[in-house]
Write a protein that holds these residues in place. Structure first.
Motif, short mmCIF file in Angstrom:
data_model
loop_
_atom_site.label_atom_id
_atom_site.label_comp_id
_atom_site.label_asym_id
_atom_site.label_seq_id
_atom_site.Cartn_x
_atom_site.Cartn_y
_atom_site.Cartn_z
N HIS A 53 0.91 -1.28 0.26
CA HIS A 53 -0.09 -0.07 0.03
C HIS A 53 1.04 1.30 -0.01
O HIS A 53 0.48 2.54 -0.01
CB HIS A 53 -0.99 -0.17 1.32
CG HIS A 53 -0.14 0.14 2.59
ND1 HIS A 53 0.75 -0.97 3.01
CD2 HIS A 53 -0.01 1.00 3.49
CE1 HIS A 53 1.05 -0.85 4.23
NE2 HIS A 53 0.66 0.44 4.56
N LEU A 54 2.15 1.15 0.13
CA LEU A 54 3.03 2.34 0.15
C LEU A 54 4.03 2.34 -1.18
O LEU A 54 4.05 1.40 -1.73
CB LEU A 54 4.05 2.04 1.14
CG LEU A 54 3.69 2.07 2.79
CD1 LEU A 54 4.67 1.75 3.68
CD2 LEU A 54 2.92 3.43 3.23
N THR A 55 4.32 3.49 -1.35
CA THR A 55 4.96 3.75 -2.61
C THR A 55 6.34 3.33 -2.34
O THR A 55 6.79 3.22 -1.31
CB THR A 55 5.18 5.29 -2.95
OG1 THR A 55 5.86 6.02 -2.22
CG2 THR A 55 3.59 5.69 -3.25
N ASN A 56 7.32 3.03 -3.46
CA ASN A 56 8.49 2.72 -3.42
C ASN A 56 9.30 3.52 -2.21
O ASN A 56 10.18 3.31 -1.60
CB ASN A 56 9.36 2.80 -4.51
CG ASN A 56 8.97 1.39 -5.42
OD1 ASN A 56 8.88 0.43 -4.58
ND2 ASN A 56 9.12 1.20 -6.75
N PHE A 57 9.00 4.80 -2.42
CA PHE A 57 9.76 6.06 -1.72
C PHE A 57 9.23 6.03 -0.33
O PHE A 57 10.22 6.45 0.34
CB PHE A 57 9.28 7.42 -2.34
CG PHE A 57 9.83 7.28 -3.68
CD1 PHE A 57 11.21 8.09 -4.08
CD2 PHE A 57 9.24 7.07 -4.83
CE1 PHE A 57 11.88 7.99 -5.29
CE2 PHE A 57 9.80 7.45 -6.18
CZ PHE A 57 10.93 7.82 -6.29
N SER A 58 8.28 5.28 0.08
CA SER A 58 7.84 5.47 1.56
C SER A 58 8.09 3.83 2.35
O SER A 58 7.89 3.80 3.51
CB SER A 58 6.45 5.60 1.59
OG SER A 58 6.03 6.77 0.91
N ARG A 59 8.55 3.04 1.37
CA ARG A 59 8.64 1.57 2.09
C ARG A 59 9.99 1.49 2.79
O ARG A 59 10.60 2.10 2.64
CB ARG A 59 8.68 0.35 0.90
CG ARG A 59 7.26 0.44 0.06
CD ARG A 59 7.41 -0.56 -1.04
NE ARG A 59 5.97 -0.67 -1.71
CZ ARG A 59 5.98 -0.96 -2.97
NH1 ARG A 59 6.83 -1.31 -3.62
NH2 ARG A 59 4.71 -1.18 -3.31
N ASP A 60 9.79 0.42 3.73
CA ASP A 60 10.95 0.37 4.55
C ASP A 60 11.91 -0.84 3.84
O ASP A 60 11.31 -1.87 3.38
CB ASP A 60 10.53 -0.55 5.78
CG ASP A 60 11.55 -0.66 6.74
OD1 ASP A 60 12.79 -0.54 6.42
OD2 ASP A 60 11.30 -1.54 7.63
#
Length: 184
Positions: A53-60
Motif C-alpha cells: 500500500h506504500l510507494t517505493n519511496f515510502s517503503r521500509d
C-alpha cells in the motif's frame, strides 16, 4: 571476501500502469526470480513484507536504507507518477553479474528497453566492490551512479566493460569477449 554491488537505473517513458510500459512491468517478477536463482547471487533490496500500500519511496527497505534515486530522476514519487526503474543487488563476482545480465529473461527485457525507457543521458547501471559484511544502501547506489556519470569508470564505480578487481586493478570480465563476438 569482497562482494560485488550492482545497481540499475532507468526512467520509463510513462508511469507504471500505463500500457506503454506494461510489458516491462510484466517481466519484472520473472526477472527478479531469475536473478535470485542465478549462480553468484547473494541478495537484493526488497521492501519489508506487507507494504504494497506504500510507494517505493515510502517503503521500509531494511538494511538497504531509505529508498533514493539519483539526481537524474526528476519524475513523480507517487504510485500514479513513479516512472523510474531501479534495482540494487549483491553478487559473489563480476562473472555472475555478467551471466545474469546477458541471459534469460533479463536479456529479453534488455533487448526491448528502447520501447519502455527514455534514452539515457546517464549510466543505466553501476558496479562496485563492498566488504563481505557490507550491505549497500540506495544512497550508495545513487552516489555510485552519479560518480560514474561524472568521472567515468573508476574503481569506485564502473561498468562490466571497464571493470576493476576488488584491489582496484583493471580486469576483464570473463564472458565479455565472447559476448562481443555474438553481439551481446
Amino acid at each position: 571476501m569482497p562482494r560485488v554491488a550492482f545497481t540499475t537505473f532507468a526512467i520509463l517513458k510513462r508511469p507504471y500502469g500505463d500500457p506503454v510500459v506494461q510489458g516491462f512491468d510484466d517481466l519484472t517478477p520473472p526477472t527478479f526470480a531469475q536473478a535470485e536463482g542465478s549462480p553468484g547471487f547473494v541478495a537484493r533490496a526488497k521492501e519489508s513484507p506487507d507494504q504494497s500500500h506504500l510507494t517505493n519511496f515510502s517503503r521500509d527497505w531494511g538494511e538497504w536504507g531509505r529508498f533514493e534515486v539519483p539526481r537524474f530522476y526528476t519524475g513523480g514519487r507517487t504510485d500514479d507518477t513513479d516512472s523510474r526503474a531501479s534495482t540494487l543487488s549483491l553478487w559473489t563476482d563480476l562473472e555472475s553479474v555478467f551471466a545474469f545480465v546477458y541471459s534469460g529473461t533479463h536479456r529479453t527485457a534488455l533487448a526491448q528497453r528502447h520501447a519502455w525507457f527514455l534514452k539515457p543521458e546517464w549510466p543505466t547501471y553501476a558496479v562496485w566492490w563492498v566488504g563481505d559484511d557490507e550491505i549497500p544502501t540506495w544512497a550508495d547506489a545513487c552516489a555510485r551512479l552519479e560518480h560514474l556519470h561524472e568521472h567515468g569508470p573508476t574503481p569506485s564505480a564502473f561498468t562490466l566493460r571497464t571493470a576493476f578487481a576488488a584491489d582496484g586493478t583493471p580486469v576483464r570480465v570473463r564472458g565479455l569477449a565472447e559476448s562481443r563476438s555474438t553481439g551481446a
